[in-house]
Write a protein that holds these residues in place. Sequence first.
Motif, PDB file in Angstrom:
ATOM      1  N   LEU A 103       0.838  -1.203   0.000  1.00 61.92           N
ATOM      2  CA  LEU A 103       0.000   0.000   0.000  1.00 61.92           C
ATOM      3  C   LEU A 103       0.874   1.254   0.000  1.00 61.92           C
ATOM      4  CD1 LEU A 103      -2.770   1.268   0.057  1.00 61.92           C
ATOM      5  CD2 LEU A 103      -2.818   0.970   2.549  1.00 61.92           C
ATOM      6  N   LYS A 104       1.920   1.240   0.784  1.00 58.26           N
ATOM      7  CA  LYS A 104       2.847   2.371   0.829  1.00 58.26           C
ATOM      8  C   LYS A 104       3.479   2.599  -0.543  1.00 58.26           C
ATOM      9  CE  LYS A 104       6.704   4.150   3.591  1.00 58.26           C
ATOM     10  NZ  LYS A 104       7.632   3.862   4.722  1.00 58.26           N
ATOM     11  N   LYS A 105       3.835   1.518  -1.200  1.00 56.43           N
ATOM     12  CA  LYS A 105       4.443   1.605  -2.532  1.00 56.43           C
ATOM     13  C   LYS A 105       3.446   2.096  -3.575  1.00 56.43           C
ATOM     14  CE  LYS A 105       7.160  -1.171  -5.797  1.00 56.43           C
ATOM     15  NZ  LYS A 105       7.717  -2.525  -6.086  1.00 56.43           N
ATOM     16  N   ALA A 106       2.148   1.830  -3.339  1.00 56.55           N
ATOM     17  CA  ALA A 106       1.113   2.205  -4.311  1.00 56.55           C
ATOM     18  C   ALA A 106       0.732   3.681  -4.245  1.00 56.55           C
ATOM     19  CB  ALA A 106      -0.137   1.360  -4.086  1.00 56.55           C
ATOM     20  N   LEU A 107       1.061   4.360  -3.143  1.00 55.21           N
ATOM     21  CA  LEU A 107       0.618   5.749  -2.970  1.00 55.21           C
ATOM     22  C   LEU A 107       1.141   6.702  -4.054  1.00 55.21           C
ATOM     23  CD1 LEU A 107       0.697   6.246   0.921  1.00 55.21           C
ATOM     24  CD2 LEU A 107      -1.261   5.775  -0.581  1.00 55.21           C
ATOM     25  N   PRO A 108       2.416   6.637  -4.439  1.00 55.67           N
ATOM     26  CA  PRO A 108       2.874   7.518  -5.528  1.00 55.67           C
ATOM     27  C   PRO A 108       2.148   7.259  -6.841  1.00 55.67           C
ATOM     28  CG  PRO A 108       4.750   6.645  -4.298  1.00 55.67           C
ATOM     29  CD  PRO A 108       3.543   5.882  -3.843  1.00 55.67           C
ATOM     30  N   GLU A 109       1.860   5.991  -7.129  1.00 57.37           N
ATOM     31  CA  GLU A 109       1.121   5.660  -8.345  1.00 57.37           C
ATOM     32  C   GLU A 109      -0.305   6.186  -8.267  1.00 57.37           C
ATOM     33  OE1 GLU A 109       1.372   1.448  -8.691  1.00 57.37           O
ATOM     34  OE2 GLU A 109       3.567   1.416  -8.766  1.00 57.37           O
ATOM     35  N   VAL A 114      -4.571  10.153  -9.922  1.00 61.74           N
ATOM     36  CA  VAL A 114      -5.486  11.260  -9.619  1.00 61.74           C
ATOM     37  C   VAL A 114      -5.175  12.473 -10.486  1.00 61.74           C
ATOM     38  CG1 VAL A 114      -6.138  12.947  -7.845  1.00 61.74           C
ATOM     39  CG2 VAL A 114      -6.027  10.518  -7.274  1.00 61.74           C
ATOM     40  N   ARG A 115      -3.909  12.701 -10.762  1.00 58.63           N
ATOM     41  CA  ARG A 115      -3.500  13.885 -11.517  1.00 58.63           C
ATOM     42  C   ARG A 115      -3.837  13.793 -13.012  1.00 58.63           C
ATOM     43  NH1 ARG A 115      -3.855  16.801  -7.343  1.00 58.63           N
ATOM     44  NH2 ARG A 115      -2.166  16.619  -5.815  1.00 58.63           N
ATOM     45  N   ARG A 116      -4.172  12.600 -13.483  1.00 59.27           N
ATOM     46  CA  ARG A 116      -4.547  12.481 -14.895  1.00 59.27           C
ATOM     47  C   ARG A 116      -5.821  13.268 -15.147  1.00 59.27           C
ATOM     48  NH1 ARG A 116      -4.153   6.503 -14.281  1.00 59.27           N
ATOM     49  NH2 ARG A 116      -1.930   5.990 -14.353  1.00 59.27           N
ATOM     50  N   ASN A 120      -8.967  13.796 -12.567  1.00 65.25           N
ATOM     51  CA  ASN A 120      -8.763  14.940 -11.689  1.00 65.25           C
ATOM     52  C   ASN A 120     -10.067  15.596 -11.250  1.00 65.25           C
ATOM     53  OD1 ASN A 120      -7.463  18.141 -11.490  1.00 65.25           O
ATOM     54  ND2 ASN A 120      -6.509  16.438 -10.421  1.00 65.25           N
ATOM     55  N   LEU A 121     -10.971  15.819 -12.187  1.00 66.76           N
ATOM     56  CA  LEU A 121     -12.248  16.439 -11.850  1.00 66.76           C
ATOM     57  C   LEU A 121     -13.079  15.528 -10.957  1.00 66.76           C
ATOM     58  CD1 LEU A 121     -14.335  18.674 -12.068  1.00 66.76           C
ATOM     59  CD2 LEU A 121     -15.094  17.687 -14.247  1.00 66.76           C
ATOM     60  N   ASP A 122     -13.027  14.230 -11.224  1.00 69.44           N
ATOM     61  CA  ASP A 122     -13.773  13.281 -10.405  1.00 69.44           C
ATOM     62  C   ASP A 122     -13.271  13.309  -8.961  1.00 69.44           C
ATOM     63  OD1 ASP A 122     -15.752  10.970 -10.401  1.00 69.44           O
ATOM     64  OD2 ASP A 122     -13.984   9.988  -9.573  1.00 69.44           O
ATOM     65  N   PHE A 123     -11.963  13.359  -8.789  1.00 70.52           N
ATOM     66  CA  PHE A 123     -11.381  13.433  -7.447  1.00 70.52           C
ATOM     67  C   PHE A 123     -11.766  14.741  -6.764  1.00 70.52           C
ATOM     68  CE2 PHE A 123      -7.786  15.015  -4.834  1.00 70.52           C
ATOM     69  CZ  PHE A 123      -7.897  14.137  -3.773  1.00 70.52           C
ATOM     70  N   TYR A 124     -11.687  15.843  -7.491  1.00 74.43           N
ATOM     71  CA  TYR A 124     -12.014  17.162  -6.952  1.00 74.43           C
ATOM     72  C   TYR A 124     -13.480  17.202  -6.501  1.00 74.43           C
ATOM     73  CZ  TYR A 124     -12.360  22.295  -6.829  1.00 74.43           C
ATOM     74  OH  TYR A 124     -12.562  23.613  -6.431  1.00 74.43           O
ATOM     75  N   GLU A 156      -1.004  22.087  -7.504  1.00 69.19           N
ATOM     76  CA  GLU A 156      -1.157  22.211  -8.953  1.00 69.19           C
ATOM     77  C   GLU A 156      -1.447  23.641  -9.401  1.00 69.19           C
ATOM     78  OE1 GLU A 156      -3.623  19.957 -12.556  1.00 69.19           O
ATOM     79  OE2 GLU A 156      -4.129  19.581 -10.469  1.00 69.19           O
ATOM     80  N   PHE A 157      -2.272  24.345  -8.626  1.00 68.48           N
ATOM     81  CA  PHE A 157      -2.639  25.734  -8.956  1.00 68.48           C
ATOM     82  C   PHE A 157      -2.387  26.624  -7.741  1.00 68.48           C
ATOM     83  CE2 PHE A 157      -5.358  23.071 -11.686  1.00 68.48           C
ATOM     84  CZ  PHE A 157      -5.021  23.584 -12.929  1.00 68.48           C
TER      85      PHE A 157
END
Length: 220
Positions: A103-109, A114-116, A120-124, A156-157
């Motif tokens: 799980l720790k290794k998966a966090l950067p991925e 999310v940034r794609r 991104n809008l769905d996460f926001y 990001e902004f």
Amino acid sequence: MRKGNNKKGYSNPTSSSYSSASGRAVNEWEYYDQLYNTYANKSCGMIDPEGIERLCSDLQVAHTDVRILMLAWKMQAEKQGYFTLEEWRRGLKRLRADTIAKLKKALPELQQEVRRSTNNLDFYTYAFKYCLTEDKQKCIDIESICQLLELVLGSEFHQQVVSFVQYLKIQTDYKVINMDQWLGFYRFCQEISFPDSSNYDSQQAWPSIMDDFVEWMRSK
């Protein structure tokens, strides 16, 4: 995804596979469930805020870290500060993480996912809904909105968020923010040149708070 949906990658919890190492049938959720039980509150049957803090400690991230919100998004958790077993299985199955190390290794991925632009809008949008903690609540107070903006868009902004937060803290016309206003600021960040806002047209369908923000910016 709400309860009852069975999308690709989230299979029947009753299915099992044969483990040659142990010589017994292993439910495919066994290791996810074992990890879940490490943090779950037995009295309520869920991972509660205390359990999430212990999870964050083991992941070596702050409980206010945006990646924890991203994890909740991946699970499609419905109640802030709580993870059900179904949500846990759903999220960790998608991340292919049945141990803390994985799980720790998966966090950067997960951050990259999310940034794609497609996510991104769905996460926001999810971040706003996740903070609606009361039944029939549709708005969030200004102080909480400022914190949430810095969390989900601050990296990001940065300039837009700093300016909008500054405006929100000094203005007196708005006590709360609704979803339409929340999405209006996201659209502003995506479409409007900053800080001059030269391509902002108040005749378009913008929430009035964005008109007021741009007017305030231009007056500076």
